[in-house]
Write a protein that holds these residues in place. Structure first.
Motif, PDB file in Angstrom:
ATOM      1  N   ASP A 100       1.050  -1.398   0.010  1.00 40.94           N
ATOM      2  CA  ASP A 100       0.050  -0.030   0.087  1.00 40.94           C
ATOM      3  C   ASP A 100       0.827   1.238  -0.055  1.00 40.94           C
ATOM      4  O   ASP A 100       0.592   2.171  -0.713  1.00 40.94           O
ATOM      5  CB  ASP A 100      -0.832  -0.076   1.293  1.00 40.94           C
ATOM      6  CG  ASP A 100      -2.002   1.044   1.219  1.00 40.94           C
ATOM      7  OD1 ASP A 100      -2.888   0.959   0.353  1.00 40.94           O
ATOM      8  OD2 ASP A 100      -1.905   1.863   2.117  1.00 40.94           O
ATOM      9  N   GLY A 107      -8.764   0.972   3.657  1.00 40.23           N
ATOM     10  CA  GLY A 107      -9.447  -0.055   2.560  1.00 40.23           C
ATOM     11  C   GLY A 107     -10.706   0.040   2.129  1.00 40.23           C
ATOM     12  O   GLY A 107     -10.985   0.133   0.945  1.00 40.23           O
ATOM     13  N   LYS A 157     -11.273   3.126   0.361  1.00 36.17           N
ATOM     14  CA  LYS A 157     -10.961   3.148  -0.998  1.00 36.17           C
ATOM     15  C   LYS A 157     -11.826   2.543  -2.092  1.00 36.17           C
ATOM     16  O   LYS A 157     -12.396   3.058  -3.097  1.00 36.17           O
ATOM     17  CB  LYS A 157      -9.673   2.594  -1.190  1.00 36.17           C
ATOM     18  CG  LYS A 157      -8.384   3.402  -0.675  1.00 36.17           C
ATOM     19  CD  LYS A 157      -6.930   2.667  -0.620  1.00 36.17           C
ATOM     20  CE  LYS A 157      -6.534   2.613  -2.255  1.00 36.17           C
ATOM     21  NZ  LYS A 157      -5.271   1.729  -2.176  1.00 36.17           N
ATOM     22  N   THR A 168      -4.547  -2.249  -1.811  1.00 35.73           N
ATOM     23  CA  THR A 168      -6.003  -2.418  -1.143  1.00 35.73           C
ATOM     24  C   THR A 168      -6.028  -3.772  -0.270  1.00 35.73           C
ATOM     25  O   THR A 168      -6.376  -3.850   0.911  1.00 35.73           O
ATOM     26  CB  THR A 168      -7.229  -1.912  -1.824  1.00 35.73           C
ATOM     27  OG1 THR A 168      -6.840  -0.946  -2.541  1.00 35.73           O
ATOM     28  CG2 THR A 168      -8.293  -2.169  -1.203  1.00 35.73           C
TER      29      THR A 168
END
Length: 310
Positions: free
Chosen positions: A37, A102, A105, A235
């Motif tokens: 990430d 996460g 996103k 992610t």
């Protein structure tokens, strides 16, 4: 007498280095998930920046990352001395935040058209004319990247500290320092390479050799897909790492996952393949669930605040 003392000292140093080497490997393995990430986010920070300014911006963010770690490493060591019981709660908070990021996103991608927002940012950056506007744009990019790096670096340092919590203070200092410097070098070295892939591809396409031209075209074709892949991997890493931290911090869930992980081993033929994947999938699922719950709570709080302000 003096020779004996020197040999004892050398033996102690060798033992310390062996222990540090082992603990550094363990810490690096545990923090590897966050790196995907970290790498993806930092590679995306130069979106819309002029080609000749990409490396200076990566270097500026790398220096900011080192400054972040100069704050975080002493803070982590202070916690290990003054309040070691805080390590697990801090790890849990960090894990929950990773899962939340996460989930955010994913929500932004599927509910708000994340790809369109990114394209809009590139178009807006291309319209900047004056030097002052471009410098302001770059400064904003760098500041945003350094803020993001602070959060991810804090998570890496916390995971590292958790992995060496039972070691001596000197070993903790050495391992944290090695991890902080090594990760900064690896992440921003890779980011620098990734953002210049298109330049490398263009350079190769202009060579006389047909093989070089073919390789250059392949690099130009693959570069955008690599960025997308890094984003996806990043992610997934958020949920894997965050979920793993949370499940390890809740004993009955951790033991339940261990028990469930044993079951696939009894399946003939494919049991040995599925068994190692089971804990990862369960951690991922738990991370996804935790992220969705935290995101829902954050959205409710924001809605309540906006409603009360009116």
């Amino acid at each position: 007498m003096a020779a004996g003392s020197l040999l004892t000292l050398l033996d102690d140093i060798a033992t310390l280095l062996d222990d540090v080497s082992l603990m550094t490997k363990v810490a690096a393995k545990k923090t590897a998930g966050v790196l995907g990430d970290d790498l993806a986010l930092n590679a995306q920070q130069v979106t819309g920046v002029r080609a000749n300014r990409e490396l200076p911006i990566v270097w500026a963010v790398a220096k900011g990352s080192l400054r972040n770690k100069l704050i975080l490493v002493p803070a982590a060591l202070l916690i290990s001395v003054v309040a070691p019981w805080l390590i697990t709660p801090l790890l849990m908070l960090g894990g929950a935040f990773l899962c939340y990021e996460g989930a955010e996103k994913l929500a932004h991608k599927f509910l708000h058209g994340g790809g369109e927002a990114s394209n809009e940012a590139v178009r807006a950056a291309a319209q900047l004319k004056s030097k002052e506007e471009r410098l302001a744009f770059e400064k904003e990019k760098i500041q945003g990247a350094v803020r993001t790096d602070f959060i991810l670096s804090a998570e890496i340092i916390a995971i590292t500290l958790g992995s060496v919590a039972s070691a001596s203070f000197l070993q903790q200092v050495v391992v944290l320092a090695i991890i902080a410097v090594a990760i900064t070098g690896v992440v921003y070295g890779l980011v620098a390479g990734i953002v210049k892939l298109d330049d490398l591809g263009l350079y190769l396409t202009e060579r006389a050799a047909p093989v070089a031209q073919s390789i250059g075209r392949a690099i130009l074709w693959a570069a955008p897909y690599l960025m997308k892949l890094l984003s996806i991997v990043g992610t997934i890493a958020m949920f894997l790492v965050g979920g793993g931290i949370l499940t390890h911090g809740i004993p009955f869930i951790h033991h339940g996952i261990e028990d469930l992980a044993e079951a696939p081993g009894e399946i003939p033929g494919i049991g040995t393949i599925i068994q190692p994947l089971t804990p990862m999938l369960l951690n991922f699922g738990f991370g996804l669930l935790a992220g969705a719950l935290v995101l829902g709570a954050v959205l409710l709080i924001k809605k309540f605040r906006s409603g009360s302000s009116h």
